[in-house]
Design a protein around this motif. Sequence first.
Motif, mmCIF file in Angstrom:
data_model
loop_
_atom_site.group_PDB
_atom_site.id
_atom_site.type_symbol
_atom_site.label_atom_id
_atom_site.label_comp_id
_atom_site.label_asym_id
_atom_site.label_seq_id
_atom_site.Cartn_x
_atom_site.Cartn_y
_atom_site.Cartn_z
ATOM 1 N N VAL A 42 0.844 -1.203 0.000
ATOM 2 C CA VAL A 42 0.000 0.000 0.000
ATOM 3 C C VAL A 42 0.878 1.251 0.000
ATOM 4 O O VAL A 42 0.619 2.210 -0.740
ATOM 5 N N LEU A 43 1.933 1.240 0.807
ATOM 6 C CA LEU A 43 2.857 2.393 0.839
ATOM 7 C C LEU A 43 3.524 2.595 -0.516
ATOM 8 O O LEU A 43 3.676 3.728 -0.984
ATOM 9 N N PHE B 282 2.364 1.736 -3.510
ATOM 10 C CA PHE B 282 1.417 2.271 -4.483
ATOM 11 C C PHE B 282 1.017 3.705 -4.151
ATOM 12 O O PHE B 282 0.659 4.467 -5.045
ATOM 13 N N ALA B 283 1.080 4.087 -2.872
ATOM 14 C CA ALA B 283 0.765 5.464 -2.502
ATOM 15 C C ALA B 283 1.916 6.390 -2.895
ATOM 16 O O ALA B 283 1.692 7.540 -3.270
ATOM 17 N N ALA B 284 3.153 5.886 -2.797
ATOM 18 C CA ALA B 284 4.313 6.724 -3.076
ATOM 19 C C ALA B 284 4.648 6.761 -4.564
ATOM 20 O O ALA B 284 5.379 7.650 -5.007
ATOM 21 N N PRO C 73 2.842 7.546 -7.390
ATOM 22 C CA PRO C 73 2.522 8.786 -8.116
ATOM 23 C C PRO C 73 3.426 9.944 -7.704
ATOM 24 O O PRO C 73 3.824 10.756 -8.532
ATOM 25 N N LEU C 74 3.788 9.970 -6.420
ATOM 26 C CA LEU C 74 4.684 11.021 -5.938
ATOM 27 C C LEU C 74 6.056 10.893 -6.599
ATOM 28 O O LEU C 74 6.657 11.887 -7.027
#
Length: 63
Positions: free
Chosen positions: A28-29, A31-33, A35-36
């Motif tokens: 999850v981390l 996939f969250a990071a 785009p950043l």
Amino acid sequence: MKGKDILGNLFGIFLCLLVLGIGIGLLVLLFAALPLLVVVAPLTITLVLCFLLIAYLRQRRRK
């Protein structure tokens, strides 16, 4: 089954769930990071290349 066996089984199940939770949390981390990183990485590379180009041009002018 003895109490010791039940405790051992519960501990094993707990460890498996803990490892699964950590793995899912890391995914999850990631996939969250992602785009950043897609936004920040090109900006960082561009800035570094600009600094290198400026330094190269300044060095050439000195000669």
